[in-house]
Scaffold this active site. Structure first.
Site, mmCIF file in Angstrom:
data_model
loop_
_atom_site.group_PDB
_atom_site.id
_atom_site.type_symbol
_atom_site.label_atom_id
_atom_site.label_comp_id
_atom_site.label_asym_id
_atom_site.label_seq_id
_atom_site.Cartn_x
_atom_site.Cartn_y
_atom_site.Cartn_z
ATOM 1 N N GLN A 113 -5.263 4.827 -6.454
ATOM 2 C CA GLN A 113 -4.534 3.353 -6.456
ATOM 3 C C GLN A 113 -4.831 2.578 -8.106
ATOM 4 O OE1 GLN A 113 -3.510 2.370 -3.760
ATOM 5 N NE2 GLN A 113 -2.138 0.455 -4.611
ATOM 6 N N ALA A 134 -1.880 -3.161 -4.710
ATOM 7 C CA ALA A 134 -2.865 -3.734 -4.395
ATOM 8 C C ALA A 134 -3.290 -3.794 -5.692
ATOM 9 C CB ALA A 134 -3.928 -3.620 -3.677
ATOM 10 N N SER A 139 -7.184 -1.532 -2.521
ATOM 11 C CA SER A 139 -6.382 -1.086 -0.812
ATOM 12 C C SER A 139 -6.804 -0.666 -0.672
ATOM 13 C CB SER A 139 -4.769 -0.173 -2.357
ATOM 14 O OG SER A 139 -4.790 0.721 -1.011
ATOM 15 N N HIS A 141 -6.556 1.863 1.629
ATOM 16 C CA HIS A 141 -5.733 3.454 2.157
ATOM 17 C C HIS A 141 -6.705 4.202 1.199
ATOM 18 C CE1 HIS A 141 -1.759 3.803 2.599
ATOM 19 N NE2 HIS A 141 -1.152 2.672 2.141
ATOM 20 N N ASP A 148 0.626 4.673 5.909
ATOM 21 C CA ASP A 148 1.918 4.242 6.224
ATOM 22 C C ASP A 148 2.192 5.616 7.138
ATOM 23 O OD1 ASP A 148 1.009 2.358 4.441
ATOM 24 O OD2 ASP A 148 1.598 3.935 2.725
ATOM 25 N N GLU A 197 5.074 -5.119 6.426
ATOM 26 C CA GLU A 197 5.133 -3.755 5.922
ATOM 27 C C GLU A 197 4.506 -3.323 7.688
ATOM 28 O OE1 GLU A 197 1.772 -2.299 3.488
ATOM 29 O OE2 GLU A 197 2.786 -2.609 1.296
ATOM 30 N N HIS A 200 2.554 0.504 7.204
ATOM 31 C CA HIS A 200 1.174 0.327 7.529
ATOM 32 C C HIS A 200 0.438 -0.519 8.255
ATOM 33 C CE1 HIS A 200 -2.216 -0.049 4.351
ATOM 34 N NE2 HIS A 200 -3.112 -0.927 5.149
HETATM 35 ZN ZN ZN Z 1 -0.226 1.218 3.023
#
Ligand code: ZN
Length: 226
Positions: A113, A134, A139, A141, A148, A197, A200
């Site tokens: 990230q 982010a 994040s 993630h 995603d 988003e 996401h």
């Molecule tokens: Zn994402």
């Protein structure tokens, strides 16, 4: 915008007296950029139960990561099996409807990230980067609970946005049945701190996802922290 002071919520949760209004102080708080909400008997009762385990914050048992709450640098769970299972279940159900999903981006380490963010800043400048990427540690993630998703068509061409595909049209009203929320909703940018988003997804479990879907809430609203 309604924001409840984290420090007070944490102290209350740790001391196990979250029902006791008399103990609460509303002394000014030093944190820059935080707006103090005066705690009253009424909103005290609805504060989430906050736990911090190895530097990871959970509210009512739900992991929270956003611009205010970060994950430790070494938090590195990979994409969790229950998330992979729910993804498989959802995309199989979609396939029965003739829909073709792909996972575009899954787990990301803190360091990945950081690299992504720095590349974005170098390319577009910090202001632009902060809108779309982010900060490292912030994040979802990195949580192992988010990824995603795309349609095979939207993922293979920049001409088609996922939002305009039949896959998204189906998924937006089905994801909660598999425990997912579309984490960054349109019109909720001020609350989530992230632009819309559609791709996401964040796993929160079927019960919480269904409640958020039914009531049109994003996670921060569901947890009563914004
Ligand atoms: Zn994402």
């Amino acid at each position: 915008m309604k924001r409840i002071l984290f420090g007070t919520a944490l102290v209350l949760a740790l001391s196990g007296c979250s029902g006791d209004a008399a103990e609460v102080s509303d002394a000014p708080h030093e944190s820059p950029g935080r707006t103090m909400t005066h705690l009253t008997v009424e909103n005290l009762d609805i504060l989430p139960e906050v736990e911090v385990i190895d530097g990871v914050t959970y509210m009512d048992g739900i992991l929270i990561v956003n611009e205010d709450y970060e994950l430790p640098q070494d938090y590195n769970p990979g994409l969790l099996q229950e998330v992979i299972d729910a993804y498989t279940e959802m995309t199989s159900a979609g396939a029965d409807e003739g829909l073709q999903f792909v996972m575009v981006s899954g787990f990301r380490t803190y360091q990945e990230q950081e690299q992504l963010y720095n590349d974005y800043v170098a390319r577009e400048g910090q202001e632009e980067a902060d809108q779309y990427s982010a900060l490292p540690g912030h994040s979802e993630h990195q949580s192992g609970l988010a990824f995603d998703i795309g349609s095979t068509v939207s993922a293979s061409t920049i001409d088609v946005s996922f939002e305009d595909t039949p896959e998204y049209e189906w998924m937006k009203d089905a994801a909660h049945e598999y425990g997912f929320i579309i984490r960054y909703q349109e019109g909720k940018e001020d609350i989530t701190g992230i632009n819309f988003e559609p791709w996401h997804l964040r796993y929160v479990g079927v019960e919480a996802a269904t409640e958020m879907y039914d009531e049109g809430l994003v996670l921060e609203e569901y947890l009563r922290i914004r």
